[in-house]
Design a protein around this motif. Structure first.
Motif, short mmCIF file in Angstrom:
data_model
loop_
_atom_site.label_atom_id
_atom_site.label_comp_id
_atom_site.label_asym_id
_atom_site.label_seq_id
_atom_site.Cartn_x
_atom_site.Cartn_y
_atom_site.Cartn_z
N HIS A 461 45.45 23.52 34.09
CA HIS A 461 44.76 24.76 33.69
C HIS A 461 45.09 25.92 34.64
O HIS A 461 44.19 26.46 35.29
CB HIS A 461 43.24 24.54 33.67
CG HIS A 461 42.80 23.46 32.76
ND1 HIS A 461 42.78 23.61 31.39
CD2 HIS A 461 42.37 22.20 33.02
CE1 HIS A 461 42.35 22.49 30.84
NE2 HIS A 461 42.09 21.61 31.81
N PRO A 462 46.34 26.31 34.74
CA PRO A 462 46.64 27.47 35.60
C PRO A 462 45.88 28.70 35.12
O PRO A 462 45.69 28.90 33.91
CB PRO A 462 48.15 27.64 35.45
CG PRO A 462 48.50 26.94 34.18
CD PRO A 462 47.54 25.81 34.06
N THR A 463 45.39 29.50 36.06
CA THR A 463 44.57 30.67 35.73
C THR A 463 45.41 31.78 35.11
O THR A 463 46.51 32.08 35.58
CB THR A 463 43.88 31.21 37.00
OG1 THR A 463 43.20 30.15 37.65
CG2 THR A 463 42.90 32.31 36.65
N VAL A 464 44.88 32.39 34.07
CA VAL A 464 45.52 33.57 33.48
C VAL A 464 44.93 34.80 34.15
O VAL A 464 43.71 35.02 34.11
CB VAL A 464 45.29 33.62 31.96
CG1 VAL A 464 45.87 34.91 31.38
CG2 VAL A 464 45.88 32.40 31.29
N PHE A 465 45.78 35.62 34.77
CA PHE A 465 45.30 36.83 35.43
C PHE A 465 45.35 37.99 34.45
O PHE A 465 46.41 38.32 33.90
CB PHE A 465 46.16 37.14 36.65
CG PHE A 465 45.78 38.42 37.35
CD1 PHE A 465 44.50 38.61 37.86
CD2 PHE A 465 46.70 39.47 37.49
CE1 PHE A 465 44.13 39.80 38.50
CE2 PHE A 465 46.35 40.65 38.12
CZ PHE A 465 45.07 40.82 38.63
N THR A 466 44.20 38.61 34.20
CA THR A 466 44.10 39.71 33.24
C THR A 466 43.89 41.07 33.91
O THR A 466 43.71 42.09 33.24
CB THR A 466 42.92 39.46 32.28
OG1 THR A 466 41.70 39.43 33.05
CG2 THR A 466 43.08 38.16 31.53
N GLY A 467 43.92 41.06 35.24
CA GLY A 467 43.50 42.25 35.99
C GLY A 467 44.44 43.42 35.95
O GLY A 467 44.05 44.53 36.35
N TYR A 468 45.67 43.23 35.44
CA TYR A 468 46.55 44.40 35.29
C TYR A 468 46.07 45.29 34.15
O TYR A 468 46.27 46.50 34.17
CB TYR A 468 47.99 43.95 35.01
CG TYR A 468 48.68 43.25 36.16
CD1 TYR A 468 48.59 43.73 37.46
CD2 TYR A 468 49.43 42.10 35.93
CE1 TYR A 468 49.24 43.07 38.50
CE2 TYR A 468 50.08 41.44 36.96
CZ TYR A 468 49.98 41.93 38.25
OH TYR A 468 50.62 41.28 39.26
N GLU A 469 45.46 44.66 33.14
CA GLU A 469 45.08 45.42 31.94
C GLU A 469 43.59 45.76 31.90
O GLU A 469 43.19 46.74 31.24
CB GLU A 469 45.40 44.63 30.68
CG GLU A 469 46.88 44.38 30.45
CD GLU A 469 47.41 43.19 31.25
OE1 GLU A 469 46.60 42.32 31.63
OE2 GLU A 469 48.62 43.18 31.54
N ASP A 501 39.17 29.88 33.53
CA ASP A 501 40.41 29.81 32.76
C ASP A 501 41.19 31.11 32.82
O ASP A 501 42.41 31.14 32.72
CB ASP A 501 40.11 29.42 31.30
CG ASP A 501 39.25 30.45 30.58
OD1 ASP A 501 38.61 31.27 31.27
OD2 ASP A 501 39.22 30.42 29.33
N GLN A 502 40.48 32.26 32.99
CA GLN A 502 41.14 33.53 33.17
C GLN A 502 40.24 34.44 34.02
O GLN A 502 39.03 34.25 34.08
CB GLN A 502 41.48 34.19 31.84
CG GLN A 502 40.29 34.54 30.96
CD GLN A 502 40.73 35.22 29.68
OE1 GLN A 502 41.89 35.16 29.27
NE2 GLN A 502 39.80 35.88 29.00
N THR A 503 40.85 35.46 34.67
CA THR A 503 40.05 36.33 35.54
C THR A 503 40.74 37.68 35.71
O THR A 503 41.98 37.76 35.71
CB THR A 503 39.87 35.69 36.94
OG1 THR A 503 39.10 36.57 37.76
CG2 THR A 503 41.21 35.43 37.61
N PRO A 504 39.96 38.75 35.84
CA PRO A 504 40.54 40.05 36.13
C PRO A 504 40.63 40.30 37.65
O PRO A 504 41.13 41.35 38.07
CB PRO A 504 39.55 41.03 35.49
CG PRO A 504 38.22 40.34 35.67
CD PRO A 504 38.51 38.86 35.52
N MET A 505 40.13 39.37 38.45
CA MET A 505 40.04 39.58 39.90
C MET A 505 41.34 39.21 40.59
O MET A 505 41.86 38.10 40.41
CB MET A 505 38.87 38.77 40.48
CG MET A 505 37.53 39.21 39.95
SD MET A 505 36.17 38.42 40.79
CE MET A 505 34.80 38.89 39.73
N TYR A 506 41.84 40.13 41.39
CA TYR A 506 43.11 39.94 42.10
C TYR A 506 42.90 38.98 43.26
O TYR A 506 41.97 39.13 44.07
CB TYR A 506 43.62 41.29 42.61
CG TYR A 506 44.97 41.21 43.30
CD1 TYR A 506 46.14 41.12 42.56
CD2 TYR A 506 45.06 41.22 44.69
CE1 TYR A 506 47.38 41.04 43.18
CE2 TYR A 506 46.29 41.15 45.32
CZ TYR A 506 47.45 41.05 44.57
OH TYR A 506 48.67 40.98 45.19
#
Length: 887
Positions: A461-469, A501-506
C-alpha cells in the motif's frame, strides 16, 4: 646551548647573509591538501610556484617555522628523533643562489666557532648524502667545502628527493648528518645506521613541480619558473646534539615536562622502557597540544580538532598508566608554556584560554577512560582466559560506539596486552552503523524501531501523495503504530504513527521540512507534527490524538496547515533562486551540498573554498530579488532522468533518482532543477528575500542563510528601525552613517590609545614611588599593591619589570594586580637575589591565585595569572607576604 639561542644564532646567521627574517606562519594552513603546516616551506609555496612574487628583500628569506606531523604518531617515544611538533629552521632563495650557496651557508653555520656566531660542531663528525645522480652537489661538498669522498653517500628517491607529499614544488636534496659516536650504532654513515648518524639539515634544490602520486612514485610535470632553495634544519635535533643528551625528549624544552610528569605520577624516567615511551609521549604531545590550541584549534571529532583530541587523550592515558590519579594537563601544559614562551611570547596572553580548552577535554575524557578501560579489561581477560589472541570487531565497536573509545586507543591497549583487534569486524560493524544512521536520518524519530514493522504496507500500500494539487484529501487509515508496535485503535493523548492510503501532507525530503496539519474523523482530531517516508513509498504521519479515538480502517480527512505550507514553499522556491544566483556570480563550481527550508527561513550549503566578498553577497541578493520581481511562472514537468539532463536540469546533492523525475523550472533556463518539493506558482509569491550572510561549514563548504516572505519583511523593518534610531542618535542622514560611524570609531581608537599611553606613563612615573614605599618582609623588600582599575596583563608585566630593574641590587619581590570589572590579572616578579634565597614566582602566583579564584604559572623570576574574584586581592597579598616571611 639552549634551544632559544640556537634559534637566534640560525636567524642571525642568515640575516647577516642578506636574508629577511620572516615570522612563523600559524600551524593551521589554508591548503586543501594539509591539515597543518608540515614543513618550513609551506608558507612560501606561492613564491616557489611563481603564483606570487616574493615580497622579501633580495628575494631571500629565513624563518623558524612551527610544524606538526602526525602520520608517524605511533613512533613518538619509541625512536629518539620523532616529534609531532617541531621547529624547522630554514633559509630560502627565490631565483638567487642555488646549490653552491645553500651548501656553503649551511656548512658555515654548523662548523663556525661559537664565538663567531656559529654552532661549533666538529666538521669531522658531519656526513652528507646527495641524490644518486647529483654529481654537481657531490663535487661542491668534496671540492669546495672539503668533505672527504668517504663521508659523502648517494641515495635514491626515497631518501634524497623531496616534496611535500602532494602535488607542488620538489627537487633533489642533500642531507647533513651528525655522527653521535660508536655507542649509538654501527659505523658506515647514514646508509648504515640513521640512529647513530642523526639527520640535522636537509638542503632541497627545488627546481621542479610534481604531479599526483603515492610516496616517491609521481610524475614531474615541469620546471618551476626559477631555481629555488628550500632548507630545513631541525632545531630539536641540533639541540639534542649541542646539549649532549640521548634524544630530543631530553632537551631543555621537553625534559622539564618529563620532570613534572614524574612528580604527578610517582614513576621514574629511565627505569623501564615502557614507562620511558609514556613519558616521552606525554612530553611530546603536551607541547604539540599546547601549540595547536595556541593557534586556535579546539578538540572535536574530525579534522584538526580530532588530531588535537587524540593527542590530549594520549597524554591523559599515558599519565594514568604511569600512576597519575587526578587531572594532569594543567601542570603539564603550564610547564610547556614556560619552556616555550621565550620563543613564542604570545603564549603569555593566551595561557588562560589554552588551559581552559585543555582542562575541559581532560574532564570529559577521564569519565570516558574510566568506564571504557573497565570494559576493555573485562573483554581482554575473557579473550586470554579462552586462550585467544584477538579482541572481536564487535567488542571494539562497542567500545567505540557505547564508551566513546577511539579505535586507535583500543588498538594501543590491545597491543600493550599482547592482543590483536579484528579490524575487519570492526569496520563491518562501523559500516552497518553508518547504513542504519542514514536510514534513521531518512526516517527520523523512528528511534530504533525495526523497519520490518512497516514492510507489508511498503510493499502492498504505497502512499499516494496528493499535495501538489490540493491541501485537503479524504483518506483511509491503513495502519496505526504506537510505542513501536502495531495497534488496532488509539485514544486521546496517545502519540501515534498513522499510515494513510493517500495524503496531501509533504513528507520531509530534499531539505524541505515536513508539513504540519490535522486529521479529522467526526469528533476525532489528531495534530500532525511531522511526516516521514519509509522506503520512499510510505508516508508516516507522526501525530498526537487531541480529541476522540481512531481505529484502523476509519475514513478521515487530512488537511495541511495552509500558513505552514505557504511559508515552506516560499522558502523552498527562494532556495532555488539563490542557487541560480550563486552559480551566476561564482560560476558552475558552486554546487549545492545540502539545504534546509522551513517557513520563512532557508539555509543553503554549497561547495566553494573561498569566503564570499560583500560585493558577491550583494550581487546574489540583487539577482535573487530581481527574479522574484520578474514574476516568473513556476513550471513542473515529470519526465525521464535522461530527458531531464538534456533539458539542463541540475541533480542535487545526495539524491538517488528513479527513472521518472520531477523538474522544477523558474524563469526558463534561469533555474531548472530536479526536485520533489512543493513550490509557489509564480516567483513573485516568494516575497522579498533577505540574505543574512554566509559562513564556513567545513573544509571547502560554505553556507548562505536568508529569510523569505513576511520573515524577510520583518527583518527589513527591524533593520530600518535600527538605522532610524542610529540616525537620530548620530544626527545624520542614513546615507551618511557609514562615514560618520567610521570617523567616530577612529576617534574612539585614538582616544583609547591615548588613554593607554597616559596610563603607562602614569604607572611608569609611579614606579619610583612603589620602590620608595617597599616594605621589608623577612629577608626581602616587597612591593605588593593593587594598581588602578583597568590595567591589563601586558601593562602589569611592563611595570613589574620596571620595578624589578630598579630593585635589582636587592632581594626583592613584586606582587601586582588590577581590578578589571571584577576580574583580576596578577603578576609576581623576583630579582635574581630573591630567587637565590629560594623565591619561586611560579609558586607565589599560585598562592595568590587561591584567594582570587584564579590560576597561573611561570618561571622563578616572573609568573602571571588571572582570577575571577578581585575582592580577594588583599588576602592574596597578605598570603604572599606570609610565604616570604616563612622563607
Amino acid at each position: 646551548m639552549r634551544t632559544h639561542e640556537i634559534r637566534e644564532r640560525f636567524t642571525q646567521h642568515f640575516v647577516n647573509l642578506g636574508h629577511e627574517s620572516v615570522p612563523s606562519a600559524p600551524l593551521t594552513v589554508d591548503d586543501p591538501n594539509l591539515l597543518f603546516v608540515n614543513a618550513g616551506m609551506v608558507p612560501f609555496k606561492p613564491y616557489f610556484l611563481g603564483q606570487q612574487n616574493p615580497p622579501f628583500h633580495n628575494n631571500l628569506a629565513t624563518s623558524i617555522q612551527k610544524c606538526v606531523r602526525t602520520l608517524d604518531i605511533d613512533e613518538v617515544g619509541i625512536t629518539t628523533r620523532h616529534n609531532t611538533f617541531f621547529q624547522m629552521a630554514g633559509n630560502f632563495s627565490f631565483g638567487q643562489y642555488f646549490k653552491q650557496g645553500a651548501i656553503k651557508n649551511a656548512w658555515a653555520l654548523l662548523t663556525n666557532p661559537v664565538a663567531e656566531g656559529g654552532l661549533g660542531l666538529d666538521p669531522d663528525r658531519l656526513w652528507v648524502t646527495v641524490f644518486e645522480t647529483d654529481d654537481e652537489a657531490a663535487s661542491i661538498w668534496r671540492d669546495e667545502v672539503g668533505v672527504p669522498e668517504s663521508r659523502i653517500q648517494r641515495m635514491g628517491m626515497e631518501d634524497n628527493y623531496w616534496s611535500m607529499g602532494v602535488p607542488g614544488p620538489c627537487g633533489p636534496c642533500s642531507e647533513i648528518y651528525y655522527d653521535r659516536g660508536a655507542e649509538y650504532g654501527a659505523e658506515g654513515g647514514p646508509e648504515a645506521d640513521d640512529n647513530r648518524y642523526m639527520e640535522i639539515w636537509n638542503l632541497v634544490f627545488m627546481g621542479y613541480e610534481r604531479g599526483a602520486g603515492d610516496g616517491k612514485n609521481f610524475e614531474i610535470v615541469g620546471d618551476l619558473p626559477q631555481k629555488n632553495i628550500d632548507t630545513g634544519m631541525g632545531i630539536e635535533r641540533v639541540a639534542c646534539i649541542l646539549q649532549g643528551v640521548d634524544n630530543v625528549y631530553e632537551t631543555d624544552l621537553l625534559r622539564p615536562v618529563i620532570d613534572v610528569a614524574e612528580e604527578l605520577t610517582g614513576a621514574k624516567y629511565n627505569e623501564k622502557q615502557d614507562n620511558d615511551v609514556r613519558f616521552r609521549v606525554i612530553a611530546d604531545h603536551s607541547r604539540t597540544g599546547m601549540m595547536l590550541i595556541l593557534d586556535g584549534v579546539t578538540p572535536s571529532n574530525e579534522g584538526r580538532g580530532y588530531i588535537l583530541r587524540r593527542l590530549l587523550r594520549r597524554i591523559i592515558r599515558s599519565a594514568r598508566l604511569l600512576g597519575a590519579t587526578g587531572e594532569t594537563l594543567e601542570k603539564l601544559l603550564g610547564t610547556v608554556m614556560d619552556t616555550m614562551e621565550p620563543s613564542y611570547p604570545e603564549i603569555a596572553d593566551n595561557r588562560e584560554r589554552i588551559l581552559r580548552v585543555a582542562l575541559a577535554e581532560e574532564k570529559s575524557f577521564l569519565k570516558t577512560l574510566e568506564s571504557g578501560t573497565q570494559r576493555f579489561d573485562t573483554a581482554a581477560a575473557a579473550v586470554e582466559s579462552a586462550g585467544g589472541k584477538e579482541i572481536s570487531g564487535a567488542e571494539a565497536f562497542a567500545l567505540h560506539d557505547t564508551y566513546g573509545f577511539p579505535i586507535d586507543l583500543t588498538l594501543e591497549m590491545a597491543n600493550e596486552a599482547g592482543l590483536e583487534v579484528d579490524m575487519a569486524g570492526f569496520e563491518s560493524a562501523m559500516a552497518d552503523q553508518k547504513a542504519r544512521a542514514k536510514a534513521d536520518n531518512k526516517a527520523k524519530k523512528h528511534g530504533h524501531t525495526d523497519e520490518s514493522l512497516y514492510r507489508q504496507w511498503v510493499d502492498e500500500h504505497p502512499t499516494v501523495f496528493t499535495g501538489y494539487e490540493e491541501l485537503t484529501s479524504d483518506a483511509k487509515v491503513l495502519g496505526l503504530v504506537r510505542d513501536g508496535e502495531k495497534a488496532n485503535s488509539v485514544a486521546a493523548g496517545d502519540e501515534v504513527e498513522v499510515i494513510l492510503d493517500q495524503t496531501p501532507m509533504y513528507a520531509e525530503a530534499g531539505g524541505q521540512l515536513a508539513d504540519r496539519g490535522v486529521l479529522r474523523a467526526g469528533d476525532t482530531k489528531l495534530d500532525v507534527h511531522d511526516v516521514q517516508k519509509i522506503g520512499k513509498k510510505l508516508w508516516i504521519h507522526k501525530a498526537t490524538v487531541a480529541e476522540g479515538g481512531l481505529d484502523v480502517g476509519a475514513d478521515l480527512t487530512a488537511q495541511v496547515d495552509e500558513k505552514w505550507r505557504h511559508g515552506a514553499t516560499q522558502a523552498h522556491s527562494a532556495t532555488h533562486l539563490i542557487h541560480a544566483a550563486l552559480r551566476e556570480v561564482l560560476g558552475p563550481t558552486a554546487v549545492q551540498a545540502g539545504s534546509l527550508n522551513r517557513p520563512g527561513y532557508l539555509r543553503f550549503d554549497f561547495n566553494y573554498t573561498d569566503q564570499l566578498t560583500q560585493e558577491q553577497m550583494d550581487q546574489i541578493a540583487l539577482i535573487t530579488n530581481e527574479a522574484v520581481d520578474a514574476d516568473w511562472e513556476v513550471n513542473t514537468v515529470e519526465t525521464s532522468l535522461d530527458q531531464a539532463k538534456e533539458m539542463g536540469a541540475m541533480a542535487l546533492f545526495g539524491e538517488n533518482y528513479g527513472s521518472r523525475v520531477r523538474v522544477v523550472e523558474i524563469g526558463g533556463p534561469f533555474s531548472r532543477e530536479l526536485c520533489g518539493g512543493t513550490h509557489v506558482a509564480h516567483s513573485s509569491q516568494i516575497g522579498p528575500v533577505s540574505v543574512l550572510g554566509e559562513s564556513s561549514v567545513g573544509s571547502g563548504a560554505r553556507r548562505i542563510e536568508a529569510y523569505s516572505g513576511m520573515d524577510a519583511f520583518k527583518h527589513y523593518s527591524k533593520e530600518a528601525a535600527l538605522v532610524d534610531e542610529i540616525s537620530k542618535a548620530m544626527k545624520a542622514q542614513s546615507g551618511d552613517l557609514p562615514e560618520r560611524i567610521s570617523a567616530l570609531s577612529e576617534k574612539l581608537k585614538a582616544a583609547e590609545k591615548e588613554v593607554a599611553a597616559l596610563r603607562k606613563q602614569q604607572l611608569a612615573s609611579q614606579a619610583g614611588e612603589f620602590v620608595s614605599n617597599a616594605e621589608t618582609v623577612g629577608d626581602f623588600r616587597v612591593v605588593a599593591t593593587q594598581l588602578p582599575a583597568g590595567v591589563n596583563g601586558g601593562d602589569l608585566r611592563t611595570i613589574a619589570t620596571d620595578i624589578r630593574n630598579r630593585m635589582r641590587d636587592d632581594a626583592a619581590v613584586i606582587v601586582l594586580g588590577s581590578d578589571n570589572d571584577g576580574k583580576l590579572p596578577f603578576i609576581v616578579a623576583a630579582t635574581d637575589a630573591a630567587v637565590e634565597k629560594g623565591v619561586k614566582a611560579g609558586d607565589l602566583v599560585k598562592v595568590f591565585g587561591q584567594y582570587v579564584d584564579g590560576r597561573g604559572g611561570g618561571k622563578p623570576d616572573m609568573a602571571q595569572g588571572s582570577g575571577a574574584q578581585a575582592a580577594g586581592a588583599a588576602d592574596g597579598f597578605a598570603a604572599v607576604k606570609s610565604e616570604l616571611q616563612a622563607l
